[in-house]
Scaffold this active site. Structure first.
Site, PDB file in Angstrom:
ATOM      1  N   HIS A 113       0.837  -1.220  -0.162  1.00  0.00           N
ATOM      2  CA  HIS A 113       0.152   0.033  -0.090  1.00  0.00           C
ATOM      3  C   HIS A 113       0.852   1.424   0.008  1.00  0.00           C
ATOM      4  O   HIS A 113       0.284   2.240  -0.353  1.00  0.00           O
ATOM      5  CB  HIS A 113      -1.021   0.038   1.071  1.00  0.00           C
ATOM      6  CG  HIS A 113      -1.898  -0.977   1.125  1.00  0.00           C
ATOM      7  ND1 HIS A 113      -3.297  -0.729   0.841  1.00  0.00           N
ATOM      8  CD2 HIS A 113      -2.090  -2.228   1.166  1.00  0.00           C
ATOM      9  CE1 HIS A 113      -4.040  -1.818   0.685  1.00  0.00           C
ATOM     10  NE2 HIS A 113      -3.288  -2.638   1.011  1.00  0.00           N
ATOM     11  N   ASP A 173       3.239   9.729  -0.693  1.00  0.00           N
ATOM     12  CA  ASP A 173       2.211   8.742  -0.082  1.00  0.00           C
ATOM     13  C   ASP A 173       1.842   7.836  -1.253  1.00  0.00           C
ATOM     14  O   ASP A 173       1.955   8.192  -2.357  1.00  0.00           O
ATOM     15  CB  ASP A 173       1.046   9.925   0.043  1.00  0.00           C
ATOM     16  CG  ASP A 173       0.142   9.562   1.004  1.00  0.00           C
ATOM     17  OD1 ASP A 173      -0.001   8.432   1.493  1.00  0.00           O
ATOM     18  OD2 ASP A 173      -0.476  10.155   1.592  1.00  0.00           O
TER      19      ASP A 173
HETATM   20  C1  G6P Z   1      -0.751   3.117   6.227  1.00  0.00           C
HETATM   21  C2  G6P Z   1      -0.398   1.686   5.978  1.00  0.00           C
HETATM   22  C3  G6P Z   1      -1.590   0.935   6.474  1.00  0.00           C
HETATM   23  C4  G6P Z   1      -1.538   1.101   8.051  1.00  0.00           C
HETATM   24  C5  G6P Z   1      -2.109   2.527   8.304  1.00  0.00           C
HETATM   25  C6  G6P Z   1      -2.159   2.822   9.548  1.00  0.00           C
HETATM   26  O1  G6P Z   1      -1.951   3.674   5.265  1.00  0.00           O
HETATM   27  O2  G6P Z   1      -0.262   1.577   4.507  1.00  0.00           O
HETATM   28  O3  G6P Z   1      -0.960  -0.447   6.521  1.00  0.00           O
HETATM   29  O4  G6P Z   1      -2.710   0.424   8.607  1.00  0.00           O
HETATM   30  O5  G6P Z   1      -1.077   3.445   7.688  1.00  0.00           O
HETATM   31  O6  G6P Z   1      -1.244   2.793  10.510  1.00  0.00           O
HETATM   32  P1  G6P Z   1      -1.180   2.129  11.546  1.00  0.00           P
HETATM   33  O7  G6P Z   1       0.182   2.182  12.310  1.00  0.00           O
HETATM   34  O8  G6P Z   1      -1.928   2.827  12.655  1.00  0.00           O
HETATM   35  O9  G6P Z   1      -1.581   0.600  11.365  1.00  0.00           O
END
Ligand code: G6P
Length: 471
Positions: free
Chosen positions: A162, A370
């Site tokens: 992602h 991003d």
């Molecule tokens: C990004 C990553 C995701 C992640 C999100 C939130 O979008 O690509 O995989 O879940 O951030 O981050 P966190 O550390 O709270 O899971």
């Protein structure tokens, strides 16, 4: 014949631990980000989600969420510190985002990353039916495809990243670069947000592993791994529905009233992250006030920042810097009852966000790097009135699709100021034409289209993809 069951493996389970009105603990589907990106497809096929429930200690046993079985992988306090906060978010995250903060390398973190990836792979191997499709998500779990193939060669394995995949000059810094590439190559299809990322990956596989690689295929031993770009999207219908709700429309009006009925409302919504360009944006905004181009009475800026990764040092330092800047700007340019910037550092409810999107004349999304940026797409989806100007960084994956946005290089402060003014002073007909075009694009490229295109490419027999189209 292959089963069409699906196992999603992601660092987080798509649930949040909330407290019900009677004080009981409840698990609810979590909104936003990766979770909302994947959720709609899971309605269409028997599915299990393997992930971490947050916290430490023994794994809670969770009920199915909207028909999706939950399989929890527990993480200890050491795992959280060394795998999640360490290797995933202090090594890979900054490295993959142009090293806008210095990546930190610790050998212990790598060991933990391997251990935790092995645990996720074992969990998926244990529950997947023969011939099932397993779809592994994101940078926390890059070794899982390779580990899973060792354990279960019968599975069809997908991997999707992602976040951006960096150019060779940056990736080559990683002490364990070969193992990471090999881990990803355990998949049958490796998906990225942009073609450039697939190109970077192919170049690195050729250079580091010395294997034949093009931007579409990589040969590893006796297998061919396919690679490609599949830009992720949002559930447009869900956001449109929310944005049309009478209570959300009323709330949007209330926001504008609470803000003193300004001529222009500017909005930014970010996770607290140094990749989001929050400081650059604040600087540009404060200079516009200082130069006299923006009057605090006529124009208000609302900056929502959702707390994130609060135990990682770089994130703590960032929060201090952002709050220092906001304090200075408000101190210098605000008046009693009229702050220059309305700054909110708190989690936000989906309906509240939709109301803010509907209220804002200008949405400013200016990350330094991003993978995609789903906030930009959510704003477009929420503008069922075809209004609202989107100022968007060229360095967000979304810029490749939302080409009618007011595109900007956030490092170029003068350019950023000019673009903000351009969006603020644009003729309503220009704003509407741009928004209409972006909404048309998004309608054909929503989350369902994303899942369909990825799973169709992954599953040549088409059995899983067919289920997604016929529901
Ligand atoms: C990004 C990553 C995701 C992640 C999100 C939130 O979008 O690509 O995989 O879940 O951030 O981050 P966190 O550390 O709270 O899971």
């Amino acid at each position: 014949m292959r089963q069409t069951s699906l196992v999603v493996v992601a660092n987080r389970l798509p649930v949040d631990d909330t407290v019900a009105p009677d004080g009981a603990c409840e698990w609810r589907r979590s909104p936003g980000g990766l979770v909302s990106a994947l959720h709609p497809i899971l309605h269409h096929t028997p599915a299990t989600w393997v992930g971490w429930a947050g916290g430490t200690g023994p794994a809670p046993s969770l009920p199915a969420v909207d028909g999706v079985r939950m399989h929890t992988v527990p993480l200890s306090a050491d795992d959280v510190r060394e795998h999640y906060e360490g290797f995933a978010n202090a090594t890979l995250w900054p490295l993959y985002h142009d090293a806008v903060e210095q990546p930190v390398y610790h050998r212990r973190w790598w060991e933990s990353y391997q251990r935790v990836n092995q645990r996720f792979a074992e969990a998926a191997a244990e529950i997947a039916e023969p011939g099932a499709v397993v779809w592994v998500q994101d940078y926390h779990l890059q070794l899982v495809p390779g580990m899973l193939r060792e354990l279960r060669p019968d599975l069809l394995i997908g991997f999707f990243l992602h976040v951006p995949f960096p150019p060779p000059e940056l990736f080559m810094q990683l002490p364990r670069r070969a193992e990471l590439l090999l881990g990803m190559l355990g998949a049958d299809l490796v998906g990225f947000q942009r073609a450039q990322a697939a190109h970077n990956f192919a170049q690195l596989c050729a250079k580091v592993l010395n294997v034949p690689a093009t931007d579409r295929r990589i040969a590893v031993e006796d297998r061919v791994v396919r690679i490609g770009a599949f830009p992720v999207s949002i559930d447009m219908a869900e956001m449109e529905q929310l944005a049309r709700r009478p209570d959300v429309v009323a709330r949007a009006r209330q926001f504008r009233a609470d803000l003193g009925e300004p001529q222009h409302m500017i909005l930014s919504v970010d996770r607290m992250d140094y990749t989001k360009g929050i400081e650059h944006r604040l600087k540009a905004y404060s200079e516009l006030i200082a130069d006299g181009h923006i009057k605090v009475r006529d124009t208000v800026m609302v900056q929502v920042v959702v707390p994130a990764r609060e135990r990682v040092e770089q994130y703590q330092v960032l929060r201090d810097r952002v709050e220092h800047k906001v304090g200075r700007i408000n101190g210098e340019f605000g008046r009693v009852g009229e702050p220059a910037i309305h700054y909110l550092n708190q989690p936000f409810d989906r309906a509240e966000l939709a109301a803010l999107y509907r209220a804002a004349d200008i949405m400013v999304v200016t990350p330094l790097r991003d993978g995609m940026n789903l906030v930009a797409k959510e704003y477009v989806a929420a503008r069922v009135d075809n209004g609202g100007a989107l100022v968007l960084s060229e360095f967000a994956g979304a810029a490749a699709e939302l080409t009618q946005a007011y595109l900007v290089n956030p490092h170029d402060l003068d350019g950023l100021k000019l673009t903000l003014m351009h969006a603020k002073e644009a003729a309503p007909s220009d704003v509407t034409a741009r928004m209409t075009a972006m909404r048309d694009h998004l309608r054909g490229h929503d989350i369902q289209a994303w899942a369909r295109s990825y799973l169709t490419a992954l599953d040549h027999t088409g059995s899983l993809a067919a289920r997604l189209t016929t529901d």
